[in-house]
Design an enzyme around this catalytic site. Structure first.
Site, PDB file in Angstrom:
ATOM      1  N   PRO A  10     -13.061   0.853 -57.840  1.00  0.00           N
ATOM      2  CA  PRO A  10     -11.514   1.274 -57.731  1.00  0.00           C
ATOM      3  C   PRO A  10     -10.853  -0.133 -57.268  1.00  0.00           C
ATOM      4  CG  PRO A  10     -13.018   1.782 -55.763  1.00  0.00           C
ATOM      5  CD  PRO A  10     -13.901   1.663 -57.055  1.00  0.00           C
ATOM      6  N   ASN A  11      -9.572  -0.011 -58.039  1.00  0.00           N
ATOM      7  CA  ASN A  11      -8.575  -1.158 -57.872  1.00  0.00           C
ATOM      8  C   ASN A  11      -8.797  -2.321 -58.514  1.00  0.00           C
ATOM      9  OD1 ASN A  11      -6.797   0.507 -56.013  1.00  0.00           O
ATOM     10  ND2 ASN A  11      -8.360   0.413 -54.457  1.00  0.00           N
ATOM     11  N   ARG A  18      -2.159  -9.233 -57.416  1.00  0.00           N
ATOM     12  CA  ARG A  18      -2.002  -9.435 -56.163  1.00  0.00           C
ATOM     13  C   ARG A  18      -3.354 -10.078 -55.523  1.00  0.00           C
ATOM     14  NH1 ARG A  18      -1.918  -4.632 -53.307  1.00  0.00           N
ATOM     15  NH2 ARG A  18      -2.448  -3.387 -55.137  1.00  0.00           N
ATOM     16  N   TYR A  23      -8.871 -13.139 -54.609  1.00  0.00           N
ATOM     17  CA  TYR A  23      -9.695 -12.562 -56.040  1.00  0.00           C
ATOM     18  C   TYR A  23      -9.512 -13.517 -57.303  1.00  0.00           C
ATOM     19  CZ  TYR A  23     -10.078  -8.446 -53.458  1.00  0.00           C
ATOM     20  OH  TYR A  23     -10.585  -7.354 -52.234  1.00  0.00           O
ATOM     21  N   ASN A  79     -19.404  -4.148 -59.899  1.00  0.00           N
ATOM     22  CA  ASN A  79     -18.617  -4.246 -58.681  1.00  0.00           C
ATOM     23  C   ASN A  79     -18.116  -3.016 -58.295  1.00  0.00           C
ATOM     24  OD1 ASN A  79     -16.661  -4.926 -56.867  1.00  0.00           O
ATOM     25  ND2 ASN A  79     -15.986  -6.605 -58.191  1.00  0.00           N
ATOM     26  N   ALA A  82     -14.487  -0.926 -53.256  1.00  0.00           N
ATOM     27  CA  ALA A  82     -14.638  -0.345 -51.882  1.00  0.00           C
ATOM     28  C   ALA A  82     -15.617   0.677 -51.782  1.00  0.00           C
ATOM     29  CB  ALA A  82     -13.230   0.143 -51.275  1.00  0.00           C
ATOM     30  N   GLU A 103     -25.507  -5.827 -57.978  1.00  0.00           N
ATOM     31  CA  GLU A 103     -24.449  -5.612 -57.218  1.00  0.00           C
ATOM     32  C   GLU A 103     -23.728  -6.916 -57.134  1.00  0.00           C
ATOM     33  OE1 GLU A 103     -25.200  -4.552 -52.917  1.00  0.00           O
ATOM     34  OE2 GLU A 103     -22.912  -4.856 -52.395  1.00  0.00           O
ATOM     35  N   HIS A 105     -19.712  -9.024 -56.231  1.00  0.00           N
ATOM     36  CA  HIS A 105     -18.563  -8.834 -55.500  1.00  0.00           C
ATOM     37  C   HIS A 105     -17.853 -10.357 -55.816  1.00  0.00           C
ATOM     38  CE1 HIS A 105     -19.366  -5.227 -53.552  1.00  0.00           C
ATOM     39  NE2 HIS A 105     -20.615  -5.731 -53.181  1.00  0.00           N
ATOM     40  N   ARG A 112     -15.341 -11.439 -44.525  1.00  0.00           N
ATOM     41  CA  ARG A 112     -14.011 -10.610 -44.409  1.00  0.00           C
ATOM     42  C   ARG A 112     -14.037  -9.684 -43.262  1.00  0.00           C
ATOM     43  NH1 ARG A 112     -12.233  -8.796 -50.207  1.00  0.00           N
ATOM     44  NH2 ARG A 112     -10.513  -8.268 -48.993  1.00  0.00           N
TER      45      ARG A 112
HETATM   46  O1  CA2 Z   1     -14.854  -8.897 -53.749  1.00  0.00           O
HETATM   47  C1  CA2 Z   1     -15.137  -7.967 -54.387  1.00  0.00           C
HETATM   48  O2  CA2 Z   1     -15.367  -7.790 -55.763  1.00  0.00           O
HETATM   49  C2  CA2 Z   1     -14.798  -6.166 -53.948  1.00  0.00           C
HETATM   50  O3  CA2 Z   1     -15.722  -5.647 -54.416  1.00  0.00           O
HETATM   51  C3  CA2 Z   1     -13.374  -6.062 -54.101  1.00  0.00           C
HETATM   52  C4  CA2 Z   1     -12.899  -4.808 -53.847  1.00  0.00           C
HETATM   53  C5  CA2 Z   1     -13.195  -4.790 -52.087  1.00  0.00           C
HETATM   54  O4  CA2 Z   1     -12.747  -3.558 -51.594  1.00  0.00           O
HETATM   55  C6  CA2 Z   1     -14.386  -5.150 -51.573  1.00  0.00           C
HETATM   56  O5  CA2 Z   1     -14.762  -5.225 -50.391  1.00  0.00           O
HETATM   57  C7  CA2 Z   1     -15.090  -6.436 -52.258  1.00  0.00           C
HETATM   58  C8  CA2 Z   1     -11.195  -4.545 -53.843  1.00  0.00           C
HETATM   59  C9  CA2 Z   1     -11.069  -4.735 -55.291  1.00  0.00           C
HETATM   60  C10 CA2 Z   1      -9.604  -4.554 -55.387  1.00  0.00           C
HETATM   61  O6  CA2 Z   1      -8.879  -5.686 -55.923  1.00  0.00           O
HETATM   62  C11 CA2 Z   1      -7.611  -5.804 -55.844  1.00  0.00           C
HETATM   63  C12 CA2 Z   1      -7.142  -7.021 -56.644  1.00  0.00           C
HETATM   64  C13 CA2 Z   1      -5.855  -7.318 -56.678  1.00  0.00           C
HETATM   65  C14 CA2 Z   1      -5.067  -6.568 -55.989  1.00  0.00           C
HETATM   66  C15 CA2 Z   1      -5.475  -5.398 -55.221  1.00  0.00           C
HETATM   67  C16 CA2 Z   1      -6.775  -5.282 -55.353  1.00  0.00           C
END
Ligand code: CA2
Length: 149
Positions: A10-11, A18, A23, A79, A82, A103, A105, A112
């Site tokens: 997701p996302n 953003r 990221y 990946n 969440a 896995e 990230h 965090r």
């Molecule tokens: O660090 C990672 O790759 C995560 O898997 C990314 C997830 C987060 O919930 C994990 O805790 C760590 C979130 C991905 C959302 O990515 C976005 C990128 C740009 C704008 C909004 C969200």
């Protein structure tokens, strides 16, 4: 030639739009391109997917288990976004599929919020890569190649 399956949860489709400080600036299409190069380097066919839906990710892990058993899949780089921190269903799917899952990230989840410190996936993953930015995907593909050597 075996396939390397790269799954994004997701996302992650929002990458590059953003939170660049967290990221980076690269989009999911950029990540797919770097995975393609890594797969060429290691002799894999790339299968790169994204879904915001937990059940779809469960279906894909089950599919990966069947492909691994048939000998057509090297493994999975996952990946789970969440869902990493919430999903018993993905834990069970990985455990049941019997396919090596790395896995991944992009960020260092341990630096965090506390709710990101626990992963339901780590106990059933063959390895974990985190905090190295999107280059971690290429390292994970190299890791799959190392597992098979
Ligand atoms: O660090 C990672 O790759 C995560 O898997 C990314 C997830 C987060 O919930 C994990 O805790 C760590 C979130 C991905 C959302 O990515 C976005 C990128 C740009 C704008 C909004 C969200």
């Amino acid at each position: 030639m075996k396939t390397a399956l790269i799954l994004n949860g997701p996302n992650l489709n929002l990458l590059g739009t953003r939170e660049p400080e967290m990221y980076g600036k690269q989009t999911l299409a950029d990540v797919e391109a770097l995975c393609r190069v890594a797969c060429q380097t290691h002799g894999y066919v790339l299968d790169f997917r994204h879904s915001n839906h937990e059940g779809v990710l469960v279906d894909w892990i089950q599919e990966a288990g069947r492909a691994y058993a048939e000998g057509t899949l090297a493994g999975v780089v996952f990946n789970a976004g969440a869902y990493t921190h919430t999903s018993v269903a993905l834990h069970d799917a990985i455990k049941g599929a019997g396919v090596p899952v790395i896995e991944l990230h992009i960020s260092n989840v341990h630096a965090r919020e506390p709710f990101r410190h626990h992963s339901y996936l780590s106990p059933v993953a063959r390895g974990v890569i985190l905090g190295l930015g999107v280059q971690g995907y290429a390292l994970a593909i190299a890791g799959l190649a190392g597992l098979l050597r």
